[in-house]
Design an enzyme around this catalytic site. Structure first.
Site, PDB file in Angstrom:
ATOM      1  CG  ASP A  64      -0.202  -0.277   2.508  1.00 54.48           C
ATOM      2  OD1 ASP A  64       0.955   0.166   2.660  1.00 54.48           O
ATOM      3  OD2 ASP A  64      -0.775  -0.944   3.383  1.00 54.48           O
ATOM      4  CG  ASP A  66       1.106   4.200   4.406  1.00 56.54           C
ATOM      5  OD1 ASP A  66      -0.134   4.109   4.423  1.00 56.54           O
ATOM      6  OD2 ASP A  66       1.865   3.254   4.668  1.00 56.54           O
ATOM      7  CG  ASP A 143       8.365   1.309  12.321  1.00 53.17           C
ATOM      8  OD1 ASP A 143       8.733   1.961  11.323  1.00 53.17           O
ATOM      9  OD2 ASP A 143       7.571   0.353  12.237  1.00 53.17           O
TER      10      ASP A 143
HETATM   11  P1  ATP Z   1       3.693  -2.801   4.970  1.00 51.14           P
HETATM   12  O1  ATP Z   1       2.575  -1.875   4.587  1.00 51.14           O
HETATM   13  O2  ATP Z   1       4.481  -3.344   3.859  1.00 51.14           O
HETATM   14  O3  ATP Z   1       3.264  -3.838   5.944  1.00 51.14           O
HETATM   15  P2  ATP Z   1       4.739  -0.432   6.196  1.00 51.14           P
HETATM   16  O4  ATP Z   1       6.130  -0.102   6.656  1.00 51.14           O
HETATM   17  O5  ATP Z   1       4.169   0.411   5.131  1.00 51.14           O
HETATM   18  O6  ATP Z   1       4.769  -1.947   5.807  1.00 51.14           O
HETATM   19  P3  ATP Z   1       2.471   0.345   7.721  1.00 51.14           P
HETATM   20  O7  ATP Z   1       1.861  -0.345   8.880  1.00 51.14           O
HETATM   21  O8  ATP Z   1       1.709   0.478   6.468  1.00 51.14           O
HETATM   22  O9  ATP Z   1       3.832  -0.424   7.473  1.00 51.14           O
HETATM   23  O10 ATP Z   1       2.937   1.761   8.249  1.00 51.14           O
HETATM   24  C1  ATP Z   1       3.390   2.793   7.391  1.00 51.14           C
HETATM   25  C2  ATP Z   1       4.535   3.543   8.030  1.00 51.14           C
HETATM   26  O11 ATP Z   1       4.111   4.147   9.259  1.00 51.14           O
HETATM   27  C3  ATP Z   1       5.733   2.687   8.428  1.00 51.14           C
HETATM   28  O12 ATP Z   1       6.603   2.481   7.353  1.00 51.14           O
HETATM   29  C4  ATP Z   1       6.367   3.521   9.504  1.00 51.14           C
HETATM   30  O13 ATP Z   1       7.090   4.600   8.960  1.00 51.14           O
HETATM   31  C5  ATP Z   1       5.148   4.098  10.222  1.00 51.14           C
HETATM   32  N1  ATP Z   1       4.705   3.217  11.317  1.00 51.14           N
HETATM   33  C6  ATP Z   1       3.775   2.244  11.269  1.00 51.14           C
HETATM   34  N2  ATP Z   1       3.601   1.648  12.431  1.00 51.14           N
HETATM   35  C7  ATP Z   1       4.424   2.266  13.302  1.00 51.14           C
HETATM   36  C8  ATP Z   1       4.700   2.121  14.676  1.00 51.14           C
HETATM   37  N3  ATP Z   1       4.083   1.181  15.402  1.00 51.14           N
HETATM   38  N4  ATP Z   1       5.609   2.960  15.235  1.00 51.14           N
HETATM   39  C9  ATP Z   1       6.226   3.899  14.486  1.00 51.14           C
HETATM   40  N5  ATP Z   1       6.020   4.082  13.201  1.00 51.14           N
HETATM   41  C10 ATP Z   1       5.135   3.285  12.588  1.00 51.14           C
HETATM   42 MG    MG Z   2       2.216   0.328   4.375  1.00 49.04          MG
END
Ligand code: ATP
Ligand code: MG
Length: 441
Positions: A64, A66, A143
Site C-alpha cells: 500500500d 502512505d 519505527d
Molecule cells: P507494509 O505496509 O508493507 O506492511 P509499512 O512499513 O508500510 O509496511 P504500515 O503499517 O503500512 O507499514 O505503516 C506505514 C509507516 O508508518 C511505516 O513504514 C512507519 O514509517 C510508520 N509506522 C507504522 N507503524 C508504526 C509504529 N508502530 N511505530 C512507528 N512508526 C510506525
Molecule cells: Mg504500508
C-alpha cells in the site's frame, strides 16, 4: 514527560536527487499520485513514505502507499471529496478510490510537555499521539530507519533524516532512537521487527535485536484487536514459516500463543512442530502462487496442538469425542481470545474444522457420506491431510478419504467394505495414528 527519541534531531537531511535513486512515478499507484499532486496543488507539502518507498527502492511491489503531509487532517478532507477522517490513537485521513485507500498522515511532532493533553502515555505506552510537527520530527517518530524515507512529490527527491538509505542498502533493520524506549512505547514494534526481517530477509541490527527477548511480556498490554490485525500481517505476508521461527527465537511467540508454545516446548522435534511448520509452509506456498488464503485454516493449525491435548484429556475422562472437542476448543479459545481477539467469522469456522476431525475416523456408509456434504468438509479434509503428512494420524486414513471423495458409487461401496475390516492398529510411533492419548503433563 519527554518522549522524543533521543537522537538525530536538528541534523541536516540527506537529499537524494531523482537521478540517484530508482523510484519512478510509473511504479507508484495512480491514486497515490493523485493524492500527492492534490495536496501539492493545495499548497501543502506531500511525501510518499513508509513501506511504499522502502519496497520501491528494493524493487518490490508495495502493499500500500502512505502519504505524509503538513496539511492538518481537516485540511486534507477539504482537498478531497472522497476523504474520511479516522482513528483516535492517531488521527488519519483516508482517501478512498474504490477499493484502494490512500492513508494520509499529518507530520507527527516530538511535542513538548505543555502538549501533554494530546499525547497520552500509560505505563510508558503511547496510547494517543496527535501532536503535529515538522517533517524532521515526523521522521524520528517512525519505527525503522528504512521506513522513514520520504519521496518528495515537489522534486521527486528522497529525504533521509535517519540513514535509512544506507541501512536499506545493507539490508539492515534499525529502530530509530533508543530501542528499549521505542519498544515500550509501542510493543507492536517488536512484531514489526520480526515481520520485516522475515519478509525482507533483513538483519536486525544488534541494538535493535537485543531487547526483543526481554520485552515480550509487554505485548500483553496491546489491545487484543490490534494484536489480531498484526497477526494477520505476520502470517499472511508470504513468509509465515520464517516469521514463526523468528517469533519463537525471540521468545515472542509464547506471548501470543501461550498454550501452543507450551505444547511445542514439550514435544519439540516431534509431530507438533512439523504440523505447524507444514501448515505455515503451505500457506506461504499458496500466497506465492497467488492463491487466496484465509486466516481460518492458519489459526486452526496454530492452536491445534493445545486443543488436541485437551481433547485427549476429556476423552480419557470419559467424554464422547464430540463433547470432548467442544470442551477442548472452548477452553483453548477462551484463553486465546484474552490475548488476541479472533473475530467470530474466523473463530467459528476454526472450531468447525476441529469438530470435524474425529469424524474422519468414522468410515461407515452413512457417516462418511454425511461428512462429505458438510459445508466445511474441504477445509477439514485439508486439515486432516496435514495431520497425516506430519505423522499424527495414519496416512492410510487420509488416503482412504482422498479415494472416497473421488470414487464412483461402486468404488465407494468397496472402500466402505474395506473400512469395515479395519482394526485399530498398533502405533509405530508414539505420536502416530488416530488421535490417541499421549502423555500430557
Ligand atoms: P507494509 O505496509 O508493507 O506492511 P509499512 O512499513 O508500510 O509496511 P504500515 O503499517 O503500512 O507499514 O505503516 C506505514 C509507516 O508508518 C511505516 O513504514 C512507519 O514509517 C510508520 N509506522 C507504522 N507503524 C508504526 C509504529 N508502530 N511505530 C512507528 N512508526 C510506525
Ligand atoms: Mg504500508
Amino acid at each position: 514527560m519527554d518522549l522524543s527519541p533521543a537522537i538525530q534531531t536538528q541534523r541536516e537531511p540527506r537529499i537524494i536527487a531523482r537521478p540517484e535513486h530508482n523510484i519512478s512515478r510509473g511504479n507508484i499507484s495512480e491514486n497515490a499520485l493523485k493524492v500527492l499532486y492534490g495536496l501539492k496543488r493545495g499548497g501543502f507539502q506531500a511525501y510518499l513514505v513508509g513501506g511504499g518507498v522502502r519496497d520501491l527502492l528494493l524493487g518490490r511491489e508495495p502493499k500500500d502507499f502512505d502519504v505524509a503531509t503538513d496539511a492538518l487532517p481537516e485540511e486534507v478532507r477539504a482537498v478531497f471529496r472522497n476523504c474520511r477522517l479516522i482513528g483516535r490513537r492517531f488521527r488519519l485521513a483516508h482517501v478512498h478510490f474504490g477499493r484502494e485507500i490512500i492513508e494520509v498522515a499529518t507530520f507527527r511532532g516530538a511535542g513538548a510537555e505543555e502538549d501533554a493533553g494530546e499525547r497520552l502515555v500509560t505505563n510508558g505506552m503511547l496510547v494517543r499521539d496527535n501532536i503535529y510537527g515538522t517533517l524532521e520530527e515526523d521522521a524520528v517518530r517512525r519505527d525503522f530507519t528504512v521506513n522513514a524515507l520520504y519521496y518528495n512529490i515537489a522534486d521527486f527527491s528522497l529525504v533521509d533524516y535517519v540513514g535509512g538509505k544506507a541501512d536499506l542498502e545493507q539490508g539492515m533493520l534499525r529502530l530509530i532512537g533508543d530501542p528499549e524506549q521505542r519498544y515500550r512505547e509501542d510493543p507492536v514494534r517488536m512484531l514489526r521487527a520480526v515481520r520485516f526481517a522475515a519478509k525482507l530477509g533483513f538483519t536486525i541490527e544488534p541494538a535493535t535485536e537485543q531487547p526483543l527477548r526481554r520485552l515480550g511480556e509487554h505485548l500483553r498490554s496491546v489491545p487484543p484487536a490490534r494484536l489480531f490485525e498484526e497477526l494477520l500481517k505476520l502470517f499472511l505476508g508470504g513468509a509465515a514459516l520464517v516469521t514463526f521461527e523468528k517469533l519463537r527465537h525471540f521468545d515472542l511467540f509464547s506471548h501470543l500463543f501461550a498454550d501452543t508454545e507450551a505444547a511445542l516446548a514439550r514435544q519439540e522435534g516431534d509431530f507438533p512442530i512439523t504440523f505447524v511448520s507444514r501448515g505455515l509452509a503451505n500457506t506461504d506456498e499458496r500466497i506465492g502462487e497467488g492463491k487466496p488464503v484465509t486466516p481460518t485454516f492458519l489459526l486452526a493449525v496454530l492452536l491445534w496442538e493445545p486443543v488436541r491435548m485437551r481433547y485427549l484429556e476429556w476423552t480419557a475422562a470419559g467424554k464422547s469425542s464430540a463433547e470432548a472437542m467442544l470442551f477442548a476448543a472452548g477452553e483453548v479459545m477462551a484463553r486465546q481470545q484474552a490475548v488476541v481477539a479472533l473475530p467470530k467469522r474466523f473463530s467459528l469456522p476454526m472450531r468447525e474444522i476441529w469438530h470435524l476431525q474425529p469424524r474422519f475416523e468414522q468410515r461407515n456408509a452413512r457417516r462418511a457420506a454425511r461428512l462429505l456434504t458438510h459445508p466445511r468438509f474441504r477445509a477439514a479434509y485439508d486439515f486432516y491431510l496435514l495431520r497425516a503428512q506430519s505423522g499424527e494420524v495414519d496416512a492410510e486414513g487420509a488416503d482412504w478419504w482422498t479415494q472416497f471423495q473421488e470414487a464412483d458409487p461402486n468404488e465407494r461401496h468397496h472402500l466402505l467394505e474395506a473400512a469395515k475390516g479395519r482394526r485399530p492398529r498398533r502405533r509405530r510411533r508414539p505420536t502416530g495414528g488416530e488421535i490417541q492419548p499421549v502423555d500430557v503433563r
